[in-house]
Scaffold this active site. Structure first.
Site, PDB file in Angstrom:
ATOM      1  N   ARG A 121       1.136  -1.073   0.005  1.00  0.00           N
ATOM      2  CA  ARG A 121       0.027  -0.302   0.249  1.00  0.00           C
ATOM      3  C   ARG A 121       1.087   0.618  -0.252  1.00  0.00           C
ATOM      4  NH1 ARG A 121      -2.827  -3.048   4.222  1.00  0.00           N
ATOM      5  NH2 ARG A 121      -4.281  -3.807   3.141  1.00  0.00           N
ATOM      6  N   LYS A 143       3.115  11.293 -11.472  1.00  0.00           N
ATOM      7  CA  LYS A 143       2.662  10.370 -12.277  1.00  0.00           C
ATOM      8  C   LYS A 143       3.222   9.233 -12.375  1.00  0.00           C
ATOM      9  CE  LYS A 143      -0.339  13.966 -15.049  1.00  0.00           C
ATOM     10  NZ  LYS A 143      -0.065  14.836 -16.217  1.00  0.00           N
ATOM     11  N   GLU A 185       9.966  19.190 -24.633  1.00  0.00           N
ATOM     12  CA  GLU A 185       9.211  19.819 -23.294  1.00  0.00           C
ATOM     13  C   GLU A 185      10.051  20.799 -22.754  1.00  0.00           C
ATOM     14  OE1 GLU A 185       6.483  17.718 -22.315  1.00  0.00           O
ATOM     15  OE2 GLU A 185       6.746  15.782 -23.771  1.00  0.00           O
ATOM     16  N   LYS A 226       8.131  22.847 -13.479  1.00  0.00           N
ATOM     17  CA  LYS A 226       7.384  22.264 -13.124  1.00  0.00           C
ATOM     18  C   LYS A 226       7.186  21.937 -11.589  1.00  0.00           C
ATOM     19  CE  LYS A 226       5.805  17.812 -14.251  1.00  0.00           C
ATOM     20  NZ  LYS A 226       5.272  16.439 -14.711  1.00  0.00           N
ATOM     21  N   GLU A 236      -4.149  18.036 -11.468  1.00  0.00           N
ATOM     22  CA  GLU A 236      -4.269  18.438 -12.775  1.00  0.00           C
ATOM     23  C   GLU A 236      -5.610  18.494 -12.752  1.00  0.00           C
ATOM     24  OE1 GLU A 236      -2.572  15.883 -16.021  1.00  0.00           O
ATOM     25  OE2 GLU A 236      -4.081  17.090 -17.492  1.00  0.00           O
ATOM     26  N   ARG A 240      -2.167  22.746 -13.944  1.00  0.00           N
ATOM     27  CA  ARG A 240      -1.041  20.616 -14.675  1.00  0.00           C
ATOM     28  C   ARG A 240      -1.618  21.168 -16.142  1.00  0.00           C
ATOM     29  NH1 ARG A 240       1.104  16.092 -11.182  1.00  0.00           N
ATOM     30  NH2 ARG A 240       2.484  15.534 -12.891  1.00  0.00           N
ATOM     31  N   ASN A 244      -0.068  19.668 -20.796  1.00  0.00           N
ATOM     32  CA  ASN A 244      -0.174  19.602 -21.787  1.00  0.00           C
ATOM     33  C   ASN A 244      -0.506  19.913 -23.655  1.00  0.00           C
ATOM     34  OD1 ASN A 244      -0.623  16.605 -20.479  1.00  0.00           O
ATOM     35  ND2 ASN A 244      -2.747  17.707 -19.947  1.00  0.00           N
ATOM     36  N   HIS A 247      -0.209  18.047 -27.083  1.00  0.00           N
ATOM     37  CA  HIS A 247       0.009  16.741 -26.606  1.00  0.00           C
ATOM     38  C   HIS A 247      -1.403  16.234 -26.947  1.00  0.00           C
ATOM     39  CE1 HIS A 247       3.106  17.040 -23.391  1.00  0.00           C
ATOM     40  NE2 HIS A 247       2.868  16.291 -23.136  1.00  0.00           N
ATOM     41  N   HIS A 251      -0.318  13.040 -29.318  1.00  0.00           N
ATOM     42  CA  HIS A 251      -1.477  11.957 -28.991  1.00  0.00           C
ATOM     43  C   HIS A 251      -1.283  11.480 -30.339  1.00  0.00           C
ATOM     44  CE1 HIS A 251      -0.939  11.778 -24.551  1.00  0.00           C
ATOM     45  NE2 HIS A 251       0.470  11.964 -24.832  1.00  0.00           N
ATOM     46  N   HIS A 264       7.473  10.566 -28.960  1.00  0.00           N
ATOM     47  CA  HIS A 264       7.185  11.298 -28.077  1.00  0.00           C
ATOM     48  C   HIS A 264       6.902  12.337 -28.390  1.00  0.00           C
ATOM     49  CE1 HIS A 264       4.315  12.408 -25.243  1.00  0.00           C
ATOM     50  NE2 HIS A 264       4.609  12.730 -24.617  1.00  0.00           N
TER      51      HIS A 264
END
Ligand code: NAD
Ligand code: GLY
Length: 357
Positions: A121, A143, A185, A226, A236, A240, A244, A247, A251, A264
């Site tokens: 956990r 993330k 990035e 960041k 997010e 945040r 993206n 993106h 994507h 990417h």
């Protein structure tokens, strides 16, 4: 040496950036209060390059480390491979207070973080990122995820590391295409947050690829931004999402061209150039802004033009993306350098945009 703090109350943690830091990780982990066992999760390539140095540092600081080596590649970022990490932790009787150290790029960082979030956990983990993308983006912010056959990063958790140790010197062994992909990035931070940083990148665009002082400065500023963004909006709900930028287009480019064709970062770079064009088309920003963004992306050797897809292909692919809520397609759009907004764009407008590409 630079230390940047991600401010999250009692879950705050340092990002330390220093050439040669890899060989100091053991001592620095001791300073953070860790003792005893430590699991190093890495892959065959990075483990071969830097595993020994990290193990030596851990042993010299009194730790009893062991290594779990995974196959190298995005295709191994799966729940099945994560299970082999659990096996290694259980076999080595890892306890709840023992840390996992992720030594590798974003694939290793995301997977080791996911395992840390779920084993017993939750056990502590440390990020030791070794790609530029991981140093400026994925190692910071908590993330964690593995992929599912139906989509990337579909299984995961927000779970913050206890520290991020960045040694820019390890980037010297990185393929230049990976360095460029990471720069996408870096450029993103300038566009979304800091016009002055964008100007710094423009001025130093060729020096950045030398992996010297200019790149270290860029890593530092990227991590500061960041950290600020994550500190303001960990899960997010707001700012945040600005991370993206590019993106939604990116994507779609990755998916439509077949995963692996574009890296990417290459897809995101093209996506940022498209987001800038869309912003101009919608009257949100000056054409000169889009030209500057395209110019910087091009000058570090990244692409700005997507392959040819039909408007229907673009829109269909975007509908499957995580950035779609209640059927609307959302984009991070640019107002000026350093200022962006999240905005819904209608399908008719998008169709016309893609038809003009
Ligand atoms: P990666 O981890 O696959 O690394 C790219 C390649 O570089 C690999 O072959 C790796 O073994 C090799 N490598 C790593 N460090 C090296 C070094 N110092 N020298 C030589 N080779 C080295 O790819 P990546 O671009 O680092 O990460 C991509 C992953 O990150 C994706 O899975 C993506 O979903 C994830 N990601 C996560 C976040 C987040 O916020 N968690 C953000 C962006 C991307
Ligand atoms: N890479 C995007 C984020 O961390 O939110």
């Amino acid at each position: 040496m630079r230390t940047i703090t991600v401010e999250l109350g009692e879950r705050s943690y340092p990002i330390i950036i220093k050439g040669g830091l890899l060989s100091e990780i053991g001592e620095r982990m001791k300073d953070l209060g860790f003792r005893g066992k430590a699991a190093v999760v890495t892959n065959t390539l990075v483990g071969g390059l830097y595993g020994e140095e990290l193990l030596k540092s851990l042993k010299e600081a009194g730790f009893s480390p062991f290594v779990i080596t995974l196959p190298d590649g995005e295709e191994y970022k799966t729940i099945e491979v994560a299970t082999t990490v659990y096996d290694g932790l259980i076999d080595n009787r890892m306890e709840r207070s023992s840390p996992i150290i992720a030594l590798g790029g974003g694939v290793i960082g995301d997977m080791a973080g996911f395992v840390a979030a779920t084993y017993l956990r939750g056990v502590p983990y440390i990020q030791a990122p070794t790609t530029l993308l991981a140093q400026v983006d994925s190692s910071v912010g908590g993330k964690t995820a593995v992929n599912h056959p139906k989509g990337k990063n579909l299984i995961g958790a927000f779970y913050q590391p206890r520290a991020v140790f960045i040694d820019p010197q390890v980037l010297k062994s990185l393929d230049i295409r990976e360095v460029r992909a990471g720069l996408a990035e870096v450029i993103k931070y300038g566009v979304i947050w800091d016009e002055e940083f964008f100007a710094f990148l423009e001025k130093n665009s060729s020096a950045l690829l030398d992996i010297g002082a200019e790149l270290t400065k860029a890593i530092e500023r990227s991590c500061e931004i960041k950290a600020e963004v994550v500190g303001a909006d960990e899960t997010e709900q707001g700012v945040r999402s600005f991370l993206n930028l590019g993106h939604t287009f990116g994507h779609a480019i990755e998916a439509l061209s077949g995963y692996g064709t574009f890296k990417h970062g290459e897809a995101v770079a093209t996506g940022m150039a498209l987001a800038a064009r869309l912003s101009v088309d919608l009257g949100l920003c000056e054409d000169s802004v889009a030209r500057s963004i395209k110019g910087l992306i091009t000058s570090v050797g990244l692409p700005t033009e997507p392959p040819e897809f039909s408007a229907e292909q673009w829109i269909e692919s975007m509908r499957l993306d995580k950035k779609v809520t209640a059927g609307a397609i959302w984009f991070v759009l640019i107002k000026r350098l350093g200022t962006v907004n999240l905005q819904e764009v209608g399908e008719r407008v998008l169709k016309e945009f893609f038809a003009r590409l």
